[in-house]
Scaffold this active site. Sequence first.
Site, mmCIF file in Angstrom:
data_model
loop_
_atom_site.group_PDB
_atom_site.id
_atom_site.type_symbol
_atom_site.label_atom_id
_atom_site.label_comp_id
_atom_site.label_asym_id
_atom_site.label_seq_id
_atom_site.Cartn_x
_atom_site.Cartn_y
_atom_site.Cartn_z
ATOM 1 N N LYS A 235 -1.695 32.688 15.789
ATOM 2 C CA LYS A 235 -0.939 33.944 15.843
ATOM 3 C C LYS A 235 0.510 33.767 15.382
ATOM 4 O O LYS A 235 1.086 34.667 14.767
ATOM 5 C CB LYS A 235 -1.013 34.544 17.254
ATOM 6 C CG LYS A 235 -2.435 34.942 17.673
ATOM 7 C CD LYS A 235 -3.094 35.885 16.668
ATOM 8 C CE LYS A 235 -4.431 36.415 17.146
ATOM 9 N NZ LYS A 235 -5.056 37.329 16.174
ATOM 10 N N ASN B 26 -8.291 41.734 11.522
ATOM 11 C CA ASN B 26 -8.370 41.747 12.993
ATOM 12 C C ASN B 26 -9.210 40.602 13.550
ATOM 13 O O ASN B 26 -8.998 40.175 14.681
ATOM 14 C CB ASN B 26 -8.964 43.109 13.406
ATOM 15 C CG ASN B 26 -9.393 43.143 14.852
ATOM 16 O OD1 ASN B 26 -8.588 43.270 15.763
ATOM 17 N ND2 ASN B 26 -10.710 43.010 15.083
ATOM 18 N N TYR C 217 -4.894 28.796 19.401
ATOM 19 C CA TYR C 217 -4.764 30.257 19.307
ATOM 20 C C TYR C 217 -3.304 30.647 19.014
ATOM 21 O O TYR C 217 -3.031 31.485 18.151
ATOM 22 C CB TYR C 217 -5.246 30.901 20.610
ATOM 23 C CG TYR C 217 -5.295 32.410 20.573
ATOM 24 C CD1 TYR C 217 -6.348 33.085 19.958
ATOM 25 C CD2 TYR C 217 -4.274 33.175 21.140
ATOM 26 C CE1 TYR C 217 -6.390 34.480 19.927
ATOM 27 C CE2 TYR C 217 -4.305 34.565 21.115
ATOM 28 C CZ TYR C 217 -5.366 35.207 20.508
ATOM 29 O OH TYR C 217 -5.400 36.584 20.474
ATOM 30 N N ILE D 195 -5.207 43.876 26.480
ATOM 31 C CA ILE D 195 -5.962 45.061 26.060
ATOM 32 C C ILE D 195 -7.354 44.958 26.674
ATOM 33 O O ILE D 195 -8.006 43.904 26.610
ATOM 34 C CB ILE D 195 -6.055 45.151 24.520
ATOM 35 C CG1 ILE D 195 -4.644 45.150 23.886
ATOM 36 C CG2 ILE D 195 -6.831 46.400 24.106
ATOM 37 C CD1 ILE D 195 -3.740 46.297 24.266
HETATM 38 N N1 LIG Z 1 -8.021 41.829 23.647
HETATM 39 C C1 LIG Z 1 -6.773 41.467 23.856
HETATM 40 O O1 LIG Z 1 -6.253 41.587 24.973
HETATM 41 C C2 LIG Z 1 -5.952 40.916 22.714
HETATM 42 C C3 LIG Z 1 -4.626 40.558 22.989
HETATM 43 C C4 LIG Z 1 -3.851 40.052 21.940
HETATM 44 C C5 LIG Z 1 -4.366 39.954 20.658
HETATM 45 N N2 LIG Z 1 -5.665 40.299 20.436
HETATM 46 C C6 LIG Z 1 -6.156 40.157 19.063
HETATM 47 O O2 LIG Z 1 -6.782 41.365 18.663
HETATM 48 C C7 LIG Z 1 -7.886 41.094 17.793
HETATM 49 C C8 LIG Z 1 -9.167 41.657 18.365
HETATM 50 O O3 LIG Z 1 -9.309 41.217 19.700
HETATM 51 P P1 LIG Z 1 -10.600 41.564 20.576
HETATM 52 O O4 LIG Z 1 -10.235 41.295 21.975
HETATM 53 O O5 LIG Z 1 -11.131 42.879 20.168
HETATM 54 O O6 LIG Z 1 -11.551 40.372 20.060
HETATM 55 P P2 LIG Z 1 -13.133 40.156 20.234
HETATM 56 O O7 LIG Z 1 -13.318 38.688 20.426
HETATM 57 O O8 LIG Z 1 -13.696 41.105 21.244
HETATM 58 O O9 LIG Z 1 -13.671 40.584 18.801
HETATM 59 C C9 LIG Z 1 -13.427 39.792 17.668
HETATM 60 C C10 LIG Z 1 -14.458 40.143 16.617
HETATM 61 O O10 LIG Z 1 -14.278 39.240 15.506
HETATM 62 C C11 LIG Z 1 -15.570 38.838 15.055
HETATM 63 N N3 LIG Z 1 -15.512 37.565 14.339
HETATM 64 C C12 LIG Z 1 -15.419 36.309 14.856
HETATM 65 N N4 LIG Z 1 -15.483 35.398 13.874
HETATM 66 C C13 LIG Z 1 -15.609 36.086 12.706
HETATM 67 C C14 LIG Z 1 -15.729 35.693 11.352
HETATM 68 N N5 LIG Z 1 -15.734 34.395 10.999
HETATM 69 N N6 LIG Z 1 -15.827 36.658 10.411
HETATM 70 C C15 LIG Z 1 -15.845 37.968 10.753
HETATM 71 N N7 LIG Z 1 -15.757 38.397 12.030
HETATM 72 C C16 LIG Z 1 -15.626 37.470 12.995
HETATM 73 C C17 LIG Z 1 -16.394 38.732 16.351
HETATM 74 O O11 LIG Z 1 -17.786 38.738 16.077
HETATM 75 C C18 LIG Z 1 -15.907 39.954 17.116
HETATM 76 O O12 LIG Z 1 -16.680 41.093 16.836
HETATM 77 C C19 LIG Z 1 -7.913 39.585 17.632
HETATM 78 O O13 LIG Z 1 -7.152 39.232 16.492
HETATM 79 C C20 LIG Z 1 -7.232 39.091 18.889
HETATM 80 O O14 LIG Z 1 -6.669 37.809 18.726
HETATM 81 C C21 LIG Z 1 -6.477 40.765 21.429
#
Ligand SMILES: NC(=O)c1ccc[n+]([C@@H]2O[C@H](COP(=O)([O-])OP(=O)(O)OC[C@H]3O[C@@H](n4cnc5c(N)ncnc54)[C@H](O)[C@@H]3O)[C@@H](O)[C@H]2O)c1
Length: 251
Positions: free
Chosen positions: A150, A82, A146, A179
């Site tokens: 993906k 994730n 990005y 989200i």
């Molecule tokens: N939030 C959205 O609307 C949304 C939409 C589409 C896809 N996504 C995808 O869902 C996933 C989670 O999204 P989110 O919004 O919760 O992201 P977020 O940025 O809130 O959380 C990401 C987490 O990854 C951790 N992280 C960053 N670099 C890291 C590393 N090198 N090693 C380990 N951990 C690391 C961060 O510290 C953070 O806790 C991601 O893959 C994101 O691309 C999110």
Amino acid sequence: MLVTGAARGIGAAIAAAFAERGDTTFMVDIDGSGLTQHAELLRGSGGAVHTMTASVADTAGVASVTAWVEAHAGRLDILVNNAAVPFRKAFFDTTDHEWDEVLGVGLRGAFLMSRGCWPLLNRPGSCIVNISSVHRNRLLPGLAAYGATKGGIDALTKAMALDAAPYGVRVNAVAPGFIDTTPDWPPPGPTRDEHYRQIAERVPAGACGEPDDIAQAVLWLTGPQARYVSGTVLEVDGALAAQAYPPLKHV
Ligand SMILES: NC(=O)c1ccc[n+]([C@@H]2O[C@H](COP(=O)([O-])OP(=O)(O)OC[C@H]3O[C@@H](n4cnc5c(N)ncnc54)[C@H](O)[C@@H]3O)[C@@H](O)[C@H]2O)c1
């Protein structure tokens, strides 16, 4: 089960869903304090919760994660890749370092974790789920790094599903749309209202999804009901990706 990027947002919700149903849950994140805070909330909710501060982007970090899981459990049934770095900048302004960081965490990290965990996972019934995005194939300005991450996750998911299928291991992805992972941003007030109004206008379902919507999709994909589902990308986005563009208002 193990989930990366578990300190907040969608990763934290995935960890909560599995811990609450009683699974032993390994949470990995580069943000140690966020991880500790969230894990504290989960302790006592069901299954045992273990945390490790590590980066999924480097081989040494991943080796320490796999050694840690092996020492605690000796095996793994579910890996959720994730962790990702949100990033928006035009390709012509993106530095080498930024490109390497975004793809290093989001794409290389998923590969390193999957390869590293394979000896622990290699058993019929095990699963890998990668978190993709609506931006895997639907882009906006500023999403070169990005979007490439993906799009790469989609290809990686399908290629890993083919490699893993003879071993009875399934590999899938979930592609979230909007989200609501930042409930404190924008702060309450007109900007926040406008933020949600614009999202409601663009998403056919009329609102953002919740992190738990993604967690529920991961639970289903990794459960026995999905035993014949592999190599697929499940869109969890309120029909966002199905839409050509928001309908014209005057027609
Ligand atoms: N939030 C959205 O609307 C949304 C939409 C589409 C896809 N996504 C995808 O869902 C996933 C989670 O999204 P989110 O919004 O919760 O992201 P977020 O940025 O809130 O959380 C990401 C987490 O990854 C951790 N992280 C960053 N670099 C890291 C590393 N090198 N090693 C380990 N951990 C690391 C961060 O510290 C953070 O806790 C991601 O893959 C994101 O691309 C999110």
